[in-house]
Scaffold this active site. Structure first.
Site, short mmCIF file in Angstrom:
data_model
loop_
_atom_site.label_atom_id
_atom_site.label_comp_id
_atom_site.label_asym_id
_atom_site.label_seq_id
_atom_site.Cartn_x
_atom_site.Cartn_y
_atom_site.Cartn_z
CB CYS A 138 -1.00 -0.05 1.36
SG CYS A 138 -2.31 1.12 1.22
CB CYS A 180 -1.81 5.04 3.39
SG CYS A 180 -1.74 3.58 4.27
CB CYS A 237 -4.30 3.62 -0.14
SG CYS A 237 -4.75 3.48 1.68
CE LYS A 290 -7.58 -1.00 4.54
NZ LYS A 290 -6.01 -0.63 4.11
NE ARG A 337 -6.62 5.27 8.45
CZ ARG A 337 -7.88 5.46 8.20
NH1 ARG A 337 -8.50 6.53 8.25
NH2 ARG A 337 -8.43 4.51 7.25
NE ARG A 341 -6.72 5.19 4.55
CZ ARG A 341 -5.52 5.99 4.70
NH1 ARG A 341 -5.51 6.88 3.42
NH2 ARG A 341 -4.60 5.87 5.49
CD GLU A 362 -14.05 -4.44 -3.53
OE1 GLU A 362 -12.84 -5.05 -4.17
OE2 GLU A 362 -14.14 -3.28 -3.61
CE LYS A 392 -7.33 -3.43 7.92
NZ LYS A 392 -6.28 -2.75 7.12
CB SER A 449 -5.08 -0.59 15.35
OG SER A 449 -6.07 0.16 14.45
CE1 TYR A 467 -1.16 -4.28 15.00
CE2 TYR A 467 -3.58 -4.32 14.95
CZ TYR A 467 -2.42 -3.73 14.12
OH TYR A 467 -2.52 -3.31 12.92
C1 PBG Z 1 -2.80 0.38 4.99
C2 PBG Z 1 -3.34 -0.29 5.89
C3 PBG Z 1 -4.33 0.24 7.23
C4 PBG Z 1 -4.39 -0.99 7.83
C5 PBG Z 1 -3.65 -2.07 7.49
N1 PBG Z 1 -3.30 -1.54 6.34
C6 PBG Z 1 -4.64 1.43 7.29
C7 PBG Z 1 -5.63 2.06 6.48
O1 PBG Z 1 -6.28 1.50 5.41
O2 PBG Z 1 -6.16 3.18 6.64
C8 PBG Z 1 -5.39 -0.85 9.16
C9 PBG Z 1 -4.77 -1.78 10.21
C10 PBG Z 1 -5.21 -1.56 11.68
O3 PBG Z 1 -6.14 -0.56 11.84
O4 PBG Z 1 -4.87 -2.32 12.47
N2 PBG Z 1 -3.63 0.75 3.83
#
Ligand code: PBG
Length: 325
Positions: free
Chosen positions: A121, A123, A131, A196, A206, A218, A234, A249, A275, A314
């Protein structure tokens, strides 16, 4: 069928042994992939404020961490990098001496068996934090594809085991598959972040990866949390483009999506316990409001029960330790 008193479901709940006998879902460290953040510099093991227990590591601090993870029998790691510089095109993302490319090599020198998955990615690497490549306020799909393919190839060249495109650009799996094939990586797997969602649950990540969009959001590329059929579209698109493993996700607000994707496809399914889902547990635990260990186990078991084959979390290290007890 369930006609009382002939049927008494409590008959099989009376003792721990009986409960174990009919247990349907098991989790194991082998199911887990642990995300880690790598950064330039020396002697850095810096805790991420909004994700207690998670750190940014400099390369010299990685071997210890990798040894720990491998000893817990966790299957793999998912790498995120904090680059030394950002630009409009995210060019550090495909620098062969970039932070991820170096981290892959350090990990492989430390441990051969641990699976190294890399996030593909832009970002973390673009100065605008999107991204993809921008033109004004637009995120340009096809211009981004070329760069994503280069990033994926650079990760394969550095020795990664799996690339995981997460930019949510249409056609990203197709161009990455083509690029890998053209370079002799026909056997190299792609784990695609297929469904996603544009989720508030990514907030702490982030901060961790310094990847917040500087302008806008996004929503023009990640999915609307209100949609479910779109997730199947998708997934279907990614499979037709050559994805080997598909992903949903986040996890917890999306259990229905996990279950639906599981029932409609045969590909291995990864689920990302993101996260924000981690941080809310940590915050509540810190206040003494929950039994953290039990809650982690319940969450991970539920994700597996819903249909996940692979859980990116995590909590991987702490859960692996709990499973040993
Ligand atoms: C990158 C990406 C993101 C996450 C994983 N890969 C952030 C986003 O899309 O803003 C998020 C992972 C998480 O919150 O643990 N594009």
């Amino acid at each position: 069928m369930t006609n009382f008193p002939n049927t008494r479901l409590r008959r099989l709940r009376g003792s721990e042994s009986i409960r174990k006998l009919i247990q349907e879902t098991y989790i194991s460290p082998v199911d887990f992939i642990y995300p880690i953040f790598v950064t330039h510099g020396n002697n850095i093991k810096e805790e991420i404020t909004s994700m207690p227990g998670c750190y940014r590591f400099s390369l010299d601090m990685l071997p210890n961490e990798i040894t720990d993870i491998a000893e817990l029998d966790i299957s793999g790691v998912l790498l995120f990098g904090i680059p030394s510089k950002k630009d409009k095109l995210g060019s550090e993302a495909y620098n062969e001496h970039g932070i991820i490319q170096q981290a892959i090599q350090v990990i492989k020198q430390t441990n051969q068996k641990l699976i190294v998955v890399t996030d593909v990615c832009l970002c973390e690497y673009t100065d605008h934090g999107h991204c993809g490549i921008t033109k004004g306020s637009e995120i340009k799909n096809d211009a981004t594809l070329k760069i994503l393919a280069k990033v994926a190839l650079s990760h394969a060249n550095a020795g990664a085991d799996i690339v995981a495109p997460s930019a949510m650009m249409d056609g990203q799996v197709k161009v990455i598959r083509k690029k890998l094939d053209e370079n002799g990586y026909e056997e190299f797997p792609i784990m695609s972040y297929s469904a996603k969602y544009a989720s508030t649950f990514y907030g702490p990540f982030r901060d961790a990866a310094d990847s917040r969009p500087q302008i806008g959001d996004r929503l023009s590329y990640q999915m609307d949390p209100a949609n479910s059929n779109q997730a199947l579209l998708e997934v279907t698109a990614d499979i037709s483009e050559g994805a080997d493993i598909i992903m949903v996700k986040p996890a917890l607000s999306y259990m229905d999506i996990i279950s639906k994707v599981r029932s409609k496809t045969l590909h291995p399914l990864a689920v990302y316990n993101v996260s924000g889902e981690y941080s809310i547990i940590k915050a509540a635990a810190k206040n003494g409001w929950i039994d953290e260990d039990k809650m982690i186990m319940e969450i991970l078991t539920s994700i597996k029960r819903a249909g996940a084959d692979i859980i990116i979390t995590y909590h991987a290290k702490e859960a692996a330790r709990l499973l040993r007890k």
